[in-house]
Design a protein around this motif. Structure first.
Motif, PDB file in Angstrom:
ATOM      1  N   LEU A   9      -5.505 -42.720 -10.099  1.00 23.05           N
ATOM      2  CA  LEU A   9      -5.568 -41.644  -9.108  1.00 23.05           C
ATOM      3  C   LEU A   9      -6.248 -40.389  -9.651  1.00 23.05           C
ATOM      4  CD1 LEU A   9      -3.246 -39.167  -9.500  1.00 23.05           C
ATOM      5  CD2 LEU A   9      -1.733 -41.058  -9.011  1.00 23.05           C
ATOM      6  N   CYS A  10      -6.382 -40.277 -10.976  1.00 21.39           N
ATOM      7  CA  CYS A  10      -7.044 -39.116 -11.564  1.00 21.39           C
ATOM      8  C   CYS A  10      -8.531 -39.054 -11.225  1.00 21.39           C
ATOM      9  CB  CYS A  10      -6.857 -39.102 -13.080  1.00 21.39           C
ATOM     10  SG  CYS A  10      -5.159 -38.759 -13.581  1.00 21.39           S
ATOM     11  N   ARG A  11      -9.056 -40.133 -10.654  1.00 22.38           N
ATOM     12  CA  ARG A  11     -10.466 -40.089 -10.245  1.00 22.38           C
ATOM     13  C   ARG A  11     -10.685 -38.986  -9.218  1.00 22.38           C
ATOM     14  NH1 ARG A  11     -11.975 -42.499  -5.411  1.00 22.38           N
ATOM     15  NH2 ARG A  11     -10.307 -43.553  -4.246  1.00 22.38           N
ATOM     16  N   HIS A 197      -0.986 -47.518  -8.878  1.00 25.09           N
ATOM     17  CA  HIS A 197      -2.043 -46.613  -8.428  1.00 25.09           C
ATOM     18  C   HIS A 197      -2.460 -46.941  -6.996  1.00 25.09           C
ATOM     19  CE1 HIS A 197      -2.869 -44.103 -11.899  1.00 25.09           C
ATOM     20  NE2 HIS A 197      -2.649 -45.152 -12.664  1.00 25.09           N
ATOM     21  N   GLU A 198      -2.299 -48.200  -6.594  1.00 26.33           N
ATOM     22  CA  GLU A 198      -2.599 -48.580  -5.219  1.00 26.33           C
ATOM     23  C   GLU A 198      -1.682 -47.838  -4.254  1.00 26.33           C
ATOM     24  OE1 GLU A 198      -3.313 -52.701  -2.703  1.00 26.33           O
ATOM     25  OE2 GLU A 198      -1.715 -52.664  -4.193  1.00 26.33           O
ATOM     26  N   MET A 199      -0.393 -47.701  -4.615  1.00 25.29           N
ATOM     27  CA  MET A 199       0.540 -46.954  -3.785  1.00 25.29           C
ATOM     28  C   MET A 199       0.119 -45.492  -3.668  1.00 25.29           C
ATOM     29  SD  MET A 199       4.419 -48.197  -4.705  1.00 25.29           S
ATOM     30  CE  MET A 199       5.148 -46.910  -3.688  1.00 25.29           C
ATOM     31  N   PHE A 200      -0.221 -44.890  -4.817  1.00 24.41           N
ATOM     32  CA  PHE A 200      -0.654 -43.495  -4.802  1.00 24.41           C
ATOM     33  C   PHE A 200      -1.909 -43.319  -3.953  1.00 24.41           C
ATOM     34  CE2 PHE A 200       1.706 -43.064  -8.979  1.00 24.41           C
ATOM     35  CZ  PHE A 200       2.629 -42.135  -8.508  1.00 24.41           C
ATOM     36  N   GLU A 201      -2.839 -44.247  -4.078  1.00 25.31           N
ATOM     37  CA  GLU A 201      -4.075 -44.175  -3.292  1.00 25.31           C
ATOM     38  C   GLU A 201      -3.767 -44.257  -1.799  1.00 25.31           C
ATOM     39  OE1 GLU A 201      -7.107 -43.554  -4.063  1.00 25.31           O
ATOM     40  OE2 GLU A 201      -7.362 -43.942  -6.192  1.00 25.31           O
ATOM     41  N   ALA A 202      -2.823 -45.119  -1.431  1.00 29.71           N
ATOM     42  CA  ALA A 202      -2.445 -45.250  -0.018  1.00 29.71           C
ATOM     43  C   ALA A 202      -1.821 -43.962   0.495  1.00 29.71           C
ATOM     44  CB  ALA A 202      -1.486 -46.422   0.158  1.00 29.71           C
ATOM     45  N   GLN A 203      -0.992 -43.317  -0.325  1.00 28.49           N
ATOM     46  CA  GLN A 203      -0.372 -42.061   0.084  1.00 28.49           C
ATOM     47  C   GLN A 203      -1.423 -40.962   0.254  1.00 28.49           C
ATOM     48  OE1 GLN A 203       2.469 -41.900  -3.187  1.00 28.49           O
ATOM     49  NE2 GLN A 203       4.166 -42.331  -1.791  1.00 28.49           N
ATOM     50  N   ILE A 204      -2.382 -40.909  -0.649  1.00 26.28           N
ATOM     51  CA  ILE A 204      -3.464 -39.928  -0.543  1.00 26.28           C
ATOM     52  C   ILE A 204      -4.274 -40.161   0.724  1.00 26.28           C
ATOM     53  CG2 ILE A 204      -5.670 -39.208  -1.588  1.00 26.28           C
ATOM     54  CD1 ILE A 204      -4.301 -39.734  -4.344  1.00 26.28           C
ATOM     55  N   SER A 205      -4.516 -41.427   1.046  1.00 23.34           N
ATOM     56  CA  SER A 205      -5.265 -41.776   2.261  1.00 23.34           C
ATOM     57  C   SER A 205      -4.520 -41.319   3.517  1.00 23.34           C
ATOM     58  CB  SER A 205      -5.503 -43.291   2.312  1.00 23.34           C
ATOM     59  OG  SER A 205      -6.212 -43.651   3.473  1.00 23.34           O
ATOM     60  N   LEU A 207      -2.358 -38.846   3.742  1.00 26.24           N
ATOM     61  CA  LEU A 207      -2.397 -37.384   3.806  1.00 26.24           C
ATOM     62  C   LEU A 207      -3.754 -36.884   4.309  1.00 26.24           C
ATOM     63  CD1 LEU A 207      -0.478 -36.605   0.495  1.00 26.24           C
ATOM     64  CD2 LEU A 207       0.331 -36.160   2.810  1.00 26.24           C
ATOM     65  N   LYS A 208      -4.810 -37.593   3.950  1.00 24.90           N
ATOM     66  CA  LYS A 208      -6.146 -37.218   4.420  1.00 24.90           C
ATOM     67  C   LYS A 208      -6.331 -37.554   5.899  1.00 24.90           C
ATOM     68  CE  LYS A 208      -8.993 -37.507   0.230  1.00 24.90           C
ATOM     69  NZ  LYS A 208     -10.063 -38.284  -0.457  1.00 24.90           N
ATOM     70  N   ASN A 209      -5.909 -38.742   6.296  1.00 20.58           N
ATOM     71  CA  ASN A 209      -6.234 -39.241   7.623  1.00 20.58           C
ATOM     72  C   ASN A 209      -5.180 -38.902   8.682  1.00 20.58           C
ATOM     73  OD1 ASN A 209      -8.612 -40.365   6.570  1.00 20.58           O
ATOM     74  ND2 ASN A 209      -7.556 -42.251   5.997  1.00 20.58           N
ATOM     75  N   ASP A 210      -3.906 -39.137   8.375  1.00 21.32           N
ATOM     76  CA  ASP A 210      -2.860 -38.864   9.366  1.00 21.32           C
ATOM     77  C   ASP A 210      -2.483 -37.386   9.420  1.00 21.32           C
ATOM     78  OD1 ASP A 210      -1.170 -41.442  10.593  1.00 21.32           O
ATOM     79  OD2 ASP A 210      -2.424 -41.928   8.881  1.00 21.32           O
ATOM     80  N   SER A 227       3.589 -31.750  -4.817  1.00 17.58           N
ATOM     81  CA  SER A 227       2.630 -30.783  -5.341  1.00 17.58           C
ATOM     82  C   SER A 227       1.532 -31.460  -6.151  1.00 17.58           C
ATOM     83  CB  SER A 227       3.340 -29.722  -6.196  1.00 17.58           C
ATOM     84  OG  SER A 227       3.866 -30.288  -7.392  1.00 17.58           O
ATOM     85  N   LEU A 228       1.823 -32.622  -6.732  1.00 18.04           N
ATOM     86  CA  LEU A 228       0.820 -33.350  -7.505  1.00 18.04           C
ATOM     87  C   LEU A 228      -0.304 -33.888  -6.625  1.00 18.04           C
ATOM     88  CD1 LEU A 228       3.138 -35.356  -9.921  1.00 18.04           C
ATOM     89  CD2 LEU A 228       1.637 -33.467 -10.542  1.00 18.04           C
ATOM     90  N   PHE A 229       0.007 -34.121  -5.337  1.00 17.19           N
ATOM     91  CA  PHE A 229      -1.018 -34.637  -4.443  1.00 17.19           C
ATOM     92  C   PHE A 229      -2.070 -33.582  -4.118  1.00 17.19           C
ATOM     93  CE2 PHE A 229       2.360 -37.757  -3.366  1.00 17.19           C
ATOM     94  CZ  PHE A 229       1.629 -38.911  -3.628  1.00 17.19           C
ATOM     95  N   GLY A 230      -1.722 -32.304  -4.285  1.00 10.35           N
ATOM     96  CA  GLY A 230      -2.676 -31.241  -3.980  1.00 10.35           C
ATOM     97  C   GLY A 230      -3.995 -31.397  -4.718  1.00 10.35           C
ATOM     98  N   PRO A 231      -3.971 -31.354  -6.055  1.00  8.41           N
ATOM     99  CA  PRO A 231      -5.220 -31.513  -6.799  1.00  8.41           C
ATOM    100  C   PRO A 231      -5.924 -32.835  -6.516  1.00  8.41           C
ATOM    101  CG  PRO A 231      -3.511 -30.624  -8.220  1.00  8.41           C
ATOM    102  CD  PRO A 231      -2.846 -31.006  -6.937  1.00  8.41           C
ATOM    103  N   ALA A 232      -5.161 -33.896  -6.227  1.00  4.78           N
ATOM    104  CA  ALA A 232      -5.782 -35.189  -5.913  1.00  4.78           C
ATOM    105  C   ALA A 232      -6.495 -35.153  -4.566  1.00  4.78           C
ATOM    106  CB  ALA A 232      -4.731 -36.289  -5.914  1.00  4.78           C
ATOM    107  N   LEU A 233      -6.112 -34.193  -3.715  1.00  2.92           N
ATOM    108  CA  LEU A 233      -6.732 -34.054  -2.397  1.00  2.92           C
ATOM    109  C   LEU A 233      -7.772 -32.938  -2.365  1.00  2.92           C
ATOM    110  CD1 LEU A 233      -3.412 -34.375  -0.394  1.00  2.92           C
ATOM    111  CD2 LEU A 233      -5.376 -35.884  -0.048  1.00  2.92           C
TER     112      LEU A 233
END
Length: 563
Positions: A9-11, A197-205, A207-210, A227-233
């Motif tokens: 997810l650090c990508r 990381h697949e779970m984290f990627e799904a959660q980020i998706s 937050l972006k889409n829904d 709060s960790l999702f902030g920088p990832a988004l």
């Protein structure tokens, strides 16, 4: 399994640091000498700092696949260390400090950590209570020297300076263990949830889409994991001065100042904090004009608190109520403007509407059962409006518990490449596919009554029953519990009052019995007790420790019978 074989997810952090290096990533509010100060870090600095820490951790002896307990208060170091662990492929073990020392010791015994990274207070507790004594080989102290544990973070970075500015980030298979997040234990023993990381990627998706979160937004984050999702988004996380494990102790003025200073567009807060901020903001006539979205999660919100807080927001700005659990978050959501339209249904025992499923998520309701279910079949589902057990499937749903094979068997149902998860909650789907919550499976009360000719069985569900009694003007909140009385299970409703009673409780109880008899979900409930203050979980102040309340209720009922 998806085609994507390598993930980290650090990508997302690296992308943000490349595209928007000087944009704010994290700001932390601190109180110093009765003055609020702010520490800041941009995306480039967060990326660089986490690279430096990841490199130093490797040199110190930690490698990909090792597990590290992280007990660091929300701070710039918290963000840097967490992203460093992910970059290095080291598995962070995240726990809720509020679960108590006994539960924490059990969590660490199960997780078998290789390292302990914490503030001095955490290291003191580690040594005092023997946390992880059998397996921990590396100790790192944050925001202090290594007096209480191993080496200080500053000393570690000075000892192992990174030679180049780019760290070779570890990439894992997308279903490989990336983190262990322990449940709070508010409804049972804490369990380690396996995150990939697949779970984290799904959660980020999601937050972006829904939730339509975009780069450049600023979020007042009151819960460390979110709060960790902030920088990832690509969104800045603004961390207020508060005890994240006890949000109800937060000073509303600090939060209001942080929102206004950074012109936050997003607020993440649990329902208890929503209520506190709503009360404080209305008293002072505060308007949170920059917020365009509020996300509430952790427990069902009360409709009065949503109404109250909404007065602080611009017209058309919703509070998005999210439903889920540590094992599967988020699952569904509903906007406050829609939720408030369901008030009459909730107040008459219809449960709480938690909305429609988020992207790539399937909801189903099955018959209530305590037995494991090995394989999924559509024949397990029950019709709309019939109350049963909530089952979910989606890429954000954890596939197993860590070192808890029995719990995995009890809660997972095999269904192709992704197992379904039994939420442990009861509810139903309406004709529109919206999910309604009726309470925890463990909190339902099944009673059997026999007379000379017949046997009667009643099922009472916590949310359905309690929301009916909460409509009484004297009641602050209620709690349904089941006790053994004359060798039969009996439903008892404990009542917490808004104010000290000024007249006989007999009048109140008669009124509550009258209310109970008017509704199918409460008909037959005869026993009521007044409690001075329910035992509550410290994080959400909404989850009632019913097991403790049931013990108290049984002793009070026995006193009444012995008079």
């Amino acid at each position: 399994m998806s085609e994507k074989k390598q993930a980290n997810l650090c990508r997302h952090l690296i992308d943000a640091a490349t595209q928007f290096p000087t944009s704010l990533a994290v700001a932390v509010q601190k109180k110093r000498f009765n003055k609020l100060i702010y520490q800041e870090m941009d995306f480039a600095q967060l990326h660089q700092r986490s690279d430096q820490i990841a490199f130093a951790l490797n040199q110190y002896g930690l490698k990909s696949g090792d597990k590290a307990v992280l007990m660091v208060t929300p701070s710039l170091d918290f963000f840097s260390i967490t992203f460093a662990l992910f970059k290095a492929g080291i598995v962070p073990i995240l726990v809720d400090p509020g679960m108590g020392t006994k539960n924490l010791k059990q969590c660490f015994k199960e997780a078998k950590p290789d390292a302990f990274i914490g503030i001095p207070k955490a290291h003191f507790a580690r040594r005092l209570f023997g946390w992880g004594r059998e397996t921990i080989k590396h100790n790192i102290t944050v925001a202090g020297t290594g007096l209480w544990g191993g080496i200080g973070l500053k000393a570690l970075l000075a000892k192992y300076p990174i030679q180049e500015n780019n760290y070779s980030m570890v990439k894992l298979e997308d279903d490989q263990l990336a983190a262990i997040l322990f449940t709070s234990g508010s409804t049972g023993t804490p369990k380690g949830v396996v995150y990939s990381h697949e779970m984290f990627e799904a959660q980020i998706s999601v937050l972006k889409n829904d939730y339509q979160i975009q780069h450049g937004e600023r979020d007042l984050a009151t819960f460390p994991l979110f709060s960790l999702f902030g920088p990832a988004l690509g969104m800045a996380s603004i961390v207020p001065e508060m005890d994240a494990s006890k949000p109800i102790t937060a000073n509303p003025e600090y939060l209001f100042e942080a929102i206004q200073k950074y012109e936050c567009s997003n607020l993440f807060a649990n329902p208890a904090l929503i209520e506190i901020l709503g009360n404080a903001g209305n008293k002072k006539g505060i308007k949170l004009a920059t917020l365009k979205r509020v996300i509430s999660a952790g427990a069902p919100a009360t409709l009065p608190s949503l109404k109250h807080f909404s007065k602080l927001l611009n017209k058309g700005v919703d509070i998005l109520n999210s439903y889920g659990a540590t094992e599967s978050l988020p699952i569904s959501k509903i906007a406050s403007s829609e939720l408030l339209k369901t008030e009459a249904i909730t107040d008459t025992g219809g449960g709480i509407c938690v909305g429609e499923a988020v992207e790539n998520t399937q909801l189903a309701i099955i018959k209530i059962s305590e037995e494991p279910i090995e394989n999924w079949s559509e024949e397990l589902t029950i019709p709309a409006y019939e109350i049963g057990e909530i089952v979910v499937k989606g890429p954000q749903v954890s596939q197993q518990y860590y070192a808890r094979d029995n719990a995995t068997v009890d809660s997972k149902i095999a269904d192709g490449e992704q197992s379904r998860h039994r939420m442990g909650d009861l509810g139903y789907l309406d004709e529109h596919g919206r999910l309604w919550m009726c309470g925890r499976k463990a909190h339902r009360v099944e009673t059997v009554f026999q007379d000379k000719t017949s046997t009667y069985t009643s099922n009472y569900f916590s949310i359905c029953s309690e929301r009916i009694f909460n409509t009484h003007p004297a009641v602050k909140r209620s709690a349904l519990v089941g006790i053994e009385l004359a060798e039969q299970k009996t439903a008892v409703v404990c009542i917490e009052l808004l104010e000290k009673p000024t007249e006989s409780s007999l009048k109140l109880f008669n009124e509550l019995r009258f209310i109970a008899d008017k509704h199918d979900h409460t008909r037959g409930i005869k026993h009521f007790l007044i409690h001075q203050g329910f035992p509550m979980d410290i994080r959400h102040n909404a989850k009632i420790y019913r097991e403790k309340l049931a013990v108290w209720a049984k002793s009070e009922i026995k006193k009444e019978f012995n008079k």
